[in-house]
Design an enzyme around this catalytic site. Structure first.
Site, short mmCIF file in Angstrom:
data_model
loop_
_atom_site.label_atom_id
_atom_site.label_comp_id
_atom_site.label_asym_id
_atom_site.label_seq_id
_atom_site.Cartn_x
_atom_site.Cartn_y
_atom_site.Cartn_z
N CYS A 18 79.64 45.92 66.61
CA CYS A 18 80.34 45.60 67.85
C CYS A 18 79.40 45.77 69.03
O CYS A 18 78.26 46.18 68.89
CB CYS A 18 81.55 46.50 68.00
SG CYS A 18 82.54 46.67 66.51
N ARG B 29 76.32 39.50 68.48
CA ARG B 29 76.39 40.58 67.51
C ARG B 29 77.58 40.42 66.56
O ARG B 29 77.66 41.07 65.53
CB ARG B 29 76.49 41.93 68.23
CG ARG B 29 75.26 42.28 69.02
CD ARG B 29 75.49 43.52 69.87
NE ARG B 29 75.65 44.71 69.06
CZ ARG B 29 74.67 45.53 68.69
NH1 ARG B 29 73.44 45.25 69.05
NH2 ARG B 29 74.92 46.60 67.97
N LYS C 282 75.62 40.41 63.76
CA LYS C 282 74.17 40.45 63.78
C LYS C 282 73.62 41.81 63.38
O LYS C 282 72.74 41.91 62.55
CB LYS C 282 73.68 40.09 65.19
CG LYS C 282 72.16 39.98 65.30
CD LYS C 282 71.63 38.82 64.49
CE LYS C 282 70.14 38.66 64.63
NZ LYS C 282 69.62 37.64 63.70
N LYS D 221 71.59 31.28 53.56
CA LYS D 221 71.72 30.59 54.84
C LYS D 221 72.83 29.53 54.78
O LYS D 221 73.62 29.39 55.70
CB LYS D 221 70.40 29.91 55.22
CG LYS D 221 69.36 30.85 55.76
CD LYS D 221 69.76 31.38 57.12
CE LYS D 221 69.02 32.66 57.46
NZ LYS D 221 69.48 33.84 56.74
N GLU E 230 76.23 31.30 54.70
CA GLU E 230 76.47 32.05 55.94
C GLU E 230 77.06 31.17 57.04
O GLU E 230 78.00 31.57 57.73
CB GLU E 230 75.15 32.63 56.47
CG GLU E 230 74.79 34.00 55.98
CD GLU E 230 73.54 34.52 56.65
OE1 GLU E 230 73.56 35.65 57.15
OE2 GLU E 230 72.52 33.80 56.68
N GLU F 239 67.24 33.01 49.71
CA GLU F 239 67.43 32.94 51.17
C GLU F 239 68.06 31.61 51.57
O GLU F 239 68.92 31.56 52.45
CB GLU F 239 66.09 33.14 51.88
CG GLU F 239 66.11 32.94 53.38
CD GLU F 239 66.97 33.95 54.13
OE1 GLU F 239 67.15 33.78 55.34
OE2 GLU F 239 67.49 34.91 53.50
N TRP G 292 84.52 44.06 66.14
CA TRP G 292 84.50 43.39 64.85
C TRP G 292 85.39 44.23 63.93
O TRP G 292 85.10 45.40 63.68
CB TRP G 292 83.07 43.33 64.32
CG TRP G 292 82.89 42.47 63.10
CD1 TRP G 292 82.69 41.12 63.05
CD2 TRP G 292 82.86 42.92 61.73
NE1 TRP G 292 82.55 40.71 61.75
CE2 TRP G 292 82.65 41.78 60.92
CE3 TRP G 292 83.02 44.16 61.12
CZ2 TRP G 292 82.57 41.86 59.53
CZ3 TRP G 292 82.94 44.24 59.73
CH2 TRP G 292 82.71 43.09 58.96
N HIS H 79 70.43 29.74 30.60
CA HIS H 79 71.13 30.97 30.20
C HIS H 79 72.47 31.12 30.90
O HIS H 79 73.00 32.22 31.01
CB HIS H 79 70.24 32.19 30.49
CG HIS H 79 68.98 32.21 29.70
ND1 HIS H 79 68.95 32.38 28.33
CD2 HIS H 79 67.68 32.05 30.08
CE1 HIS H 79 67.71 32.33 27.90
NE2 HIS H 79 66.91 32.13 28.94
N ASN I 98 81.59 52.13 68.75
CA ASN I 98 81.02 51.40 67.63
C ASN I 98 80.84 52.37 66.47
O ASN I 98 80.52 53.54 66.68
CB ASN I 98 79.65 50.81 67.98
CG ASN I 98 79.75 49.63 68.89
OD1 ASN I 98 80.83 49.13 69.17
ND2 ASN I 98 78.61 49.17 69.39
N GLY I 99 80.99 51.88 65.25
CA GLY I 99 80.75 52.72 64.08
C GLY I 99 82.02 52.99 63.29
O GLY I 99 83.02 52.29 63.43
#
Length: 612
Positions: free
Chosen positions: A2, A28, A607, A489, A492, A485, A76, A508, A101-102
């Site tokens: 946040c 963020r 973020k 992306k 995301e 990656e 968030w 496999h 925050n947290g």
């Protein structure tokens, strides 16, 4: 995850700063926002809204809020859903207002304690516990600083807290444990924020609070500060080098697009030290050579995109440095029994330097007896560098898009530089090879720019991907992490389900997924595994799968029915992962753009991940 802002001013109305600061922190990640101020009558006024900061700002404008002290927050959701009652700031008995925050891990037992004391809860959040706990202490002593000091003794977990009181308009108190919080200074004004981008339009004078710090602020600065041992302390004032221009879009449509195209410069800036110093150990710290000479192995701890940078680095460290390297997801490492070796170097990789899982993993490593540590980070004075013995700062500049791009490529540059440095120390890289690696780095920004020039071809692929709901990414060797990656992306920001596999693993299991509706992206630069990759491609083609191949002019791969090919001009050898990842970044960006998703602020993501 946040964002926090706050301000005390002698003259100005702080409301515009609070809103502007929250807008600068939108990157963020958040789902609601709010501000609280003290009006002229000494009452707390608050406005909160679900959705974008702009919606909250309109409501604040209608209320004609005006004050010289206030706090703001972008939330968030963790505890409790995305609702206005769960949005910050929280208020206790119209006297105390809090942003946080947290995660307060013991909030349930604290909630019961406070309910037994007569407090009524209006939300499902852990933060409301903080507001009521501070209010209770404030009622005992009428000292806001002491109330916060006593309250946080009861909390377990991570927090950055900002507090104002209705009957104390000339002060604000703050506390930090595990989540970033800074204090900024201007003439006749003091600000708080979770990120320097929120305050840079007003001042460059910054002090970073450390874990355990509790401070009393006035409009003239920090009046009182104690550390985790309750001892009076001081924090250095830094002049931030962040520019306002770096926070603006300029000619670009999104920050992700801007940051993808900033990679030639970000890479050029990051390689400068390695080239100038010829991979000297002191790049990583004054006593780096002594530490790097002693180590017998490496363990890298990271999360998300940084984890894929770590896996890529493992190939370089073992092939160039000839040093055993292990890579672990930080959030898993800290919860398992580990056999520690004090001669192993612990490397943490984080864009923000505040990733809680990685920070806690480093602390766990120290508790096991590890002594040697190195942080690869993009943010000066953040938590991980402060806790590490050695540090290398990537020079990506501020990265605002949630999906990391230039931070990732500069992390790769940093880890390659470390591999060569260790190779020299261990006599596995001679002077001739050092010069060759320097020349490879010199040409890298140009190779990246040439890859960016392939954007029109990648857009044509994106138009096809935008119609899909699933995709596979394949790579072998050092290019397998780039496939991972690429899949990350795509999911995301476009919300297309994507998975990555080593190409040899197709038979496999994953081959069962391949049909004409499953696009298969292949990272296939010319290397010793190219023939193996070609054989894996044949397996896909035989099942009717459509291949989208990123390669180079030396591979002799050709486009044919069911096989699309985009070629990079040059093969960059051991540095090919840095070039190849540009392709998959562009593919994800343009696919998301066509699908109409919020590229810079993808749903459910943030973020800076400062909670578990």
């Amino acid at each position: 995850m946040c964002g926090i802002v706050g301000a005390l001013c002698l003259q100005d109305n702080v409301v515009d700063f609070l809103i502007d600061g929250l807008q600068r922190l939108e990157y963020r990640g958040y789902d609601s926002s709010g501000i609280a101020i003290l009006n002229k009558e000494g009452n707390i006024q608050r406005v909160r809204k679900v959705g974008r900061v702009s919606q909250m700002a309109e409501a604040a404008k209608e209320m004609s809020l005006c004050s010289k002290v206030g706090i703001g927050h972008t939330r968030w959701a963790t505890h409790g859903g995305v609702t206005e009652p769960n949005a910050h700031p929280h208020i206790s008995n119209q006297q105390i207002s809090v942003v946080h925050n947290g995660i307060i891990e013991n909030f349930e037992e604290e909630r019961i304690r406070l309910q037994n004391l007569g407090y009524i809860f209006e939300s499902q959040t852990d933060t409301e516990v903080i507001a009521h706990a501070i209010h209770y202490e404030y009622q005992q002593n009428h000292d806001l600083f002491l109330a916060l000091t006593n309250a946080v003794k009861r909390f377990k977990g991570a927090y950055a807290i900002g507090v104002i009181a209705a009957d104390s308009a000339d002060e604000m108190v703050v506390a930090r444990m595990g989540c970033p919080l800074l204090v900024a200074f201007a003439d006749g004004a003091t600000f708080i924020a979770s990120d320097v981008s929120a305050v840079i339009a007003h001042t460059r004078k910054i002090s970073y609070l450390e874990d355990g710090d509790i401070a009393k602020l006035t409009a003239n600065g920090i009046e009182k500060l104690i550390d985790r041992n309750l001892q009076t302390a001081q924090r250095k004032i830094h002049l931030s080098s962040l520019s306002l221009a770096s926070l603006e879009l300029g000619p670009y449509n999104h920050f992700m697009q801007k940051e993808i195209h900033e990679q030639p410069k970000a890479i050029s800036d990051t390689i400068e030290a390695f080239i100038d110093e010829k991979f000297s150990a002191h790049i990583f710290g004054e006593n780096a050579e002594d530490i790097l000479t002693k180590i017998k192995g490496i363990k890298i701890l990271a999360c998300g995109t940084s984890y894929y940078a770590a896996i890529t680095a493992k190939y370089w460290l073992e092939s160039i440095s000839k040093i055993p390297t292990d890579v672990e997801i930080a959030s898993e490492y800290r919860y398992r029994d580990v056999i520690a070796d004090k001669d192993v170097l612990i490397i943490t990789i984080s864009q923000s330097g505040e990733t809680l899982d990685t920070m806690e993993a480093l602390k766990y490593a120290y508790s096991l007896g590890h002594q040697h540590s190195l942080s690869i980070c993009n943010v000066m004075e953040s938590a991980l560098p402060r806790e590490s013995k050695l540090v290398f700062y990537t020079r990506a500049g501020v990265e605002i898009g949630v999906a990391s791009t230039k931070a990732f490529t500069t992390q790769l540059v940093a880890m390659f530089g470390l591999a060569v440095c260790l190779g020299k120390i261990r006599s596995n890289v001679d002077e001739k090879q050092t010069i060759a690696y320097i020349e490879m780095l010199r040409s890298l920004p140009n190779s990246v720019q040439q890859t960016l020039n392939l954007e029109p071809q990648i857009i044509s692929w994106a138009q096809e991907f935008a119609l899909k709901e699933h995709a596979l990414f394949l790579g072998r060797g050092i290019n397998y992490p780039i496939a991972m990656e690429g899949a990350l992306k795509l999911k995301e920001i476009s919300y297309i389900h994507a998975e990555a596999y080593p190409a040899g693993e197709l038979k496999h299991g994953p081959l069962a997924l391949v049909d004409e509706n499953m696009p298969v992206v292949v990272i296939a630069p010319t290397d010793q595994l190219l023939d193996k990759v070609k054989a894996n491609m044949k397996e896909v083609s035989a099942r009717g799968g459509k291949l989208y191949v990123f390669t180079d002019n030396e591979s002799q791969l050709t486009a044919e029915n069911g096989v699309r090919v985009i070629r990079n001009t040059h093969n960059c050898g051991v540095l090919s992962p840095i070039v190849q990842v540009i392709n998959v970044q562009l593919l994800a960006y343009h696919t998301a753009l066509i699908r109409g998703t919020d590229v810079d602020k993808p749903r459910n993501l943030a973020k800076s991940v400062t909670v578990e």
